[in-house]
Write a protein that holds these residues in place. Structure first.
Motif, PDB file in Angstrom:
ATOM      1  N   LEU A  18       0.861  -1.183   0.000  1.00 16.94           N
ATOM      2  CA  LEU A  18       0.000   0.000   0.000  1.00 16.94           C
ATOM      3  C   LEU A  18       0.893   1.227   0.000  1.00 16.94           C
ATOM      4  O   LEU A  18       2.018   1.181   0.504  1.00 16.94           O
ATOM      5  N   ARG A  19       0.365   2.323  -0.531  1.00 16.36           N
ATOM      6  CA  ARG A  19       1.070   3.598  -0.482  1.00 16.36           C
ATOM      7  C   ARG A  19       0.155   4.624   0.158  1.00 16.36           C
ATOM      8  O   ARG A  19      -0.934   4.909  -0.352  1.00 16.36           O
ATOM      9  N   LEU A  20       0.602   5.170   1.278  1.00 14.72           N
ATOM     10  CA  LEU A  20      -0.146   6.220   1.958  1.00 14.72           C
ATOM     11  C   LEU A  20       0.392   7.590   1.557  1.00 14.72           C
ATOM     12  O   LEU A  20       1.591   7.752   1.353  1.00 14.72           O
ATOM     13  N   SER A  21      -0.508   8.550   1.500  1.00 15.74           N
ATOM     14  CA  SER A  21      -0.134   9.934   1.221  1.00 15.74           C
ATOM     15  C   SER A  21      -0.672  10.829   2.322  1.00 15.74           C
ATOM     16  O   SER A  21      -1.696  10.526   2.933  1.00 15.74           O
ATOM     17  N   CYS A  22       0.023  11.927   2.555  1.00 16.10           N
ATOM     18  CA  CYS A  22      -0.439  12.927   3.519  1.00 16.10           C
ATOM     19  C   CYS A  22      -0.107  14.302   2.963  1.00 16.10           C
ATOM     20  O   CYS A  22       1.070  14.609   2.745  1.00 16.10           O
ATOM     21  N   ALA A  23      -1.134  15.104   2.765  1.00 18.73           N
ATOM     22  CA  ALA A  23      -0.953  16.434   2.212  1.00 18.73           C
ATOM     23  C   ALA A  23      -1.277  17.484   3.267  1.00 18.73           C
ATOM     24  O   ALA A  23      -2.338  17.428   3.903  1.00 18.73           O
ATOM     25  N   ALA A  24      -0.378  18.429   3.441  1.00 18.47           N
ATOM     26  CA  ALA A  24      -0.605  19.559   4.345  1.00 18.47           C
ATOM     27  C   ALA A  24      -1.113  20.739   3.543  1.00 18.47           C
ATOM     28  O   ALA A  24      -0.596  21.036   2.460  1.00 18.47           O
ATOM     29  N   SER A  25      -2.130  21.404   4.080  1.00 12.75           N
ATOM     30  CA  SER A  25      -2.695  22.559   3.392  1.00 12.75           C
ATOM     31  C   SER A  25      -3.089  23.612   4.412  1.00 12.75           C
ATOM     32  O   SER A  25      -3.181  23.336   5.607  1.00 12.75           O
ATOM     33  N   GLY A  26      -3.333  24.822   3.906  1.00  9.07           N
ATOM     34  CA  GLY A  26      -3.721  25.916   4.778  1.00  9.07           C
ATOM     35  C   GLY A  26      -2.756  27.064   4.674  1.00  9.07           C
ATOM     36  O   GLY A  26      -2.074  27.239   3.674  1.00  9.07           O
ATOM     37  N   THR A  27      -2.695  27.856   5.749  1.00 11.46           N
ATOM     38  CA  THR A  27      -1.835  29.038   5.752  1.00 11.46           C
ATOM     39  C   THR A  27      -0.429  28.646   6.168  1.00 11.46           C
ATOM     40  O   THR A  27       0.018  28.904   7.281  1.00 11.46           O
ATOM     41  N   ILE A  28       0.280  28.041   5.219  1.00 15.71           N
ATOM     42  CA  ILE A  28       1.596  27.458   5.481  1.00 15.71           C
ATOM     43  C   ILE A  28       2.703  28.314   4.912  1.00 15.71           C
ATOM     44  O   ILE A  28       2.639  28.722   3.751  1.00 15.71           O
ATOM     45  N   PHE A  29       3.712  28.555   5.748  1.00 19.31           N
ATOM     46  CA  PHE A  29       4.937  29.177   5.250  1.00 19.31           C
ATOM     47  C   PHE A  29       5.947  28.092   4.879  1.00 19.31           C
ATOM     48  O   PHE A  29       6.516  28.116   3.789  1.00 19.31           O
ATOM     49  N   ARG A  30       6.149  27.129   5.802  1.00 18.66           N
ATOM     50  CA  ARG A  30       7.103  26.058   5.542  1.00 18.66           C
ATOM     51  C   ARG A  30       6.744  24.838   6.382  1.00 18.66           C
ATOM     52  O   ARG A  30       6.353  24.959   7.531  1.00 18.66           O
ATOM     53  N   VAL A  31       6.909  23.667   5.790  1.00 17.27           N
ATOM     54  CA  VAL A  31       6.712  22.409   6.509  1.00 17.27           C
ATOM     55  C   VAL A  31       8.079  21.806   6.810  1.00 17.27           C
ATOM     56  O   VAL A  31       8.880  21.617   5.888  1.00 17.27           O
ATOM     57  N   TYR A  32       8.339  21.530   8.041  1.00 17.12           N
ATOM     58  CA  TYR A  32       9.613  20.949   8.449  1.00 17.12           C
ATOM     59  C   TYR A  32       9.477  19.432   8.520  1.00 17.12           C
ATOM     60  O   TYR A  32       8.980  18.829   7.570  1.00 17.12           O
ATOM     61  N   ALA A  33       9.897  18.806   9.600  1.00 16.06           N
ATOM     62  CA  ALA A  33       9.835  17.346   9.675  1.00 16.06           C
ATOM     63  C   ALA A  33       8.402  16.843   9.615  1.00 16.06           C
ATOM     64  O   ALA A  33       7.478  17.493  10.117  1.00 16.06           O
ATOM     65  N   MET A  34       8.234  15.702   8.965  1.00 20.26           N
ATOM     66  CA  MET A  34       6.936  15.047   8.914  1.00 20.26           C
ATOM     67  C   MET A  34       7.126  13.595   9.310  1.00 20.26           C
ATOM     68  O   MET A  34       8.231  13.045   9.195  1.00 20.26           O
ATOM     69  N   GLY A  35       6.056  13.002   9.779  1.00 23.17           N
ATOM     70  CA  GLY A  35       6.183  11.617  10.236  1.00 23.17           C
ATOM     71  C   GLY A  35       4.907  10.836  10.065  1.00 23.17           C
ATOM     72  O   GLY A  35       3.825  11.397   9.902  1.00 23.17           O
ATOM     73  N   TRP A  36       5.072   9.532  10.093  1.00 29.34           N
ATOM     74  CA  TRP A  36       3.939   8.606  10.127  1.00 29.34           C
ATOM     75  C   TRP A  36       3.982   7.855  11.458  1.00 29.34           C
ATOM     76  O   TRP A  36       5.050   7.386  11.881  1.00 29.34           O
ATOM     77  N   VAL A  78       3.823  14.078   1.959  1.00 28.39           N
ATOM     78  CA  VAL A  78       4.701  12.948   2.235  1.00 28.39           C
ATOM     79  C   VAL A  78       3.990  11.660   1.851  1.00 28.39           C
ATOM     80  O   VAL A  78       2.753  11.606   1.788  1.00 28.39           O
ATOM     81  N   TYR A  79       4.805  10.662   1.612  1.00 28.42           N
ATOM     82  CA  TYR A  79       4.309   9.355   1.212  1.00 28.42           C
ATOM     83  C   TYR A  79       5.026   8.288   2.043  1.00 28.42           C
ATOM     84  O   TYR A  79       6.143   8.490   2.499  1.00 28.42           O
ATOM     85  N   VAL A  80       4.379   7.157   2.178  1.00 32.61           N
ATOM     86  CA  VAL A  80       5.068   5.991   2.701  1.00 32.61           C
ATOM     87  C   VAL A  80       4.648   4.790   1.857  1.00 32.61           C
ATOM     88  O   VAL A  80       3.460   4.477   1.744  1.00 32.61           O
ATOM     89  N   GLN A  81       5.619   4.190   1.215  1.00 27.10           N
ATOM     90  CA  GLN A  81       5.389   2.981   0.441  1.00 27.10           C
ATOM     91  C   GLN A  81       5.595   1.805   1.380  1.00 27.10           C
ATOM     92  O   GLN A  81       6.684   1.644   1.956  1.00 27.10           O
ATOM     93  N   MET A  82       4.560   1.012   1.543  1.00 26.35           N
ATOM     94  CA  MET A  82       4.599  -0.101   2.480  1.00 26.35           C
ATOM     95  C   MET A  82       4.544  -1.412   1.697  1.00 26.35           C
ATOM     96  O   MET A  82       3.532  -1.701   1.053  1.00 26.35           O
ATOM     97  N   ASN A  83       5.631  -2.166   1.759  1.00 25.80           N
ATOM     98  CA  ASN A  83       5.723  -3.438   1.058  1.00 25.80           C
ATOM     99  C   ASN A  83       5.815  -4.590   2.050  1.00 25.80           C
ATOM    100  O   ASN A  83       6.097  -4.389   3.235  1.00 25.80           O
ATOM    101  N   SER A  84       5.592  -5.791   1.553  1.00 22.45           N
ATOM    102  CA  SER A  84       5.684  -6.995   2.389  1.00 22.45           C
ATOM    103  C   SER A  84       4.884  -6.825   3.678  1.00 22.45           C
ATOM    104  O   SER A  84       5.371  -7.109   4.777  1.00 22.45           O
ATOM    105  N   LEU A  85       3.676  -6.348   3.542  1.00 27.31           N
ATOM    106  CA  LEU A  85       2.852  -6.067   4.717  1.00 27.31           C
ATOM    107  C   LEU A  85       2.521  -7.328   5.491  1.00 27.31           C
ATOM    108  O   LEU A  85       2.320  -8.410   4.910  1.00 27.31           O
ATOM    109  N   LYS A  86       2.456  -7.166   6.809  1.00 32.38           N
ATOM    110  CA  LYS A  86       2.174  -8.263   7.727  1.00 32.38           C
ATOM    111  C   LYS A  86       0.909  -7.945   8.518  1.00 32.38           C
ATOM    112  O   LYS A  86       0.557  -6.768   8.682  1.00 32.38           O
TER     113      LYS A  86
END
Length: 120
Positions: A18-36, A78-86
């Motif tokens: 599976l591939r998850l996506s996460c999009a940040a929107s709004g009154t953004i100047f800069r996005v720093y670290a992101m995580g899942w 950001v995205y996370v590609q998830m392979n060999s899922l358990k």
């Protein structure tokens, strides 16, 4: 205001991807670290992976070699590609971001979560 919207969750068989996506929107100047992060029923929320603005990644031991996180700074996504899922990867997956708004104030934001179920 800043919003994080995750997508891409679903039901997949063991060994699948599976591939998850996460999009940040709004009154953004800069996005720093992101995580899942993920939270399975009856368990605490745990780190899956993080990525700096420059693209440096960090993974939980349980997903190393199977998950790959990436980002597109132009799209604040950001995205996370998830392979060999358990089956033990089954959880609600949450996106997190360190965001500086156009007022130059920084805050920590969470998405609403997306369900990933690994089952035959």
């Amino acid at each position: 205001q800043v919003q994080l919207v995750e997508s891409g969750g679903g039901l997949v068989q063991p060994g699948g991807s599976l591939r998850l996506s996460c999009a940040a929107s709004g009154t953004i100047f800069r996005v720093y670290a992101m995580g899942w992060y993920r939270q399975a029923p009856g368990k605490q929320r745990e780190l899956v992976a993080t990525i700096t603005r420059g693209g440096n990644t960090n993974y939980a031991d349980s997903v190393k070699g199977r998950f790959t996180m990436s980002r597109d700074n132009a799209k604040n996504t950001v995205y996370v590609q998830m392979n060999s899922l358990k089956p033990e990867d089954t959880a609600v997956y949450y996106c997190n971001a360190d965001v500086q708004g156009r007022d130059y104030l920084r805050g920590d934001y969470w998405g609403q979560g997306t369900q990933v179920t690994v089952s035959s």
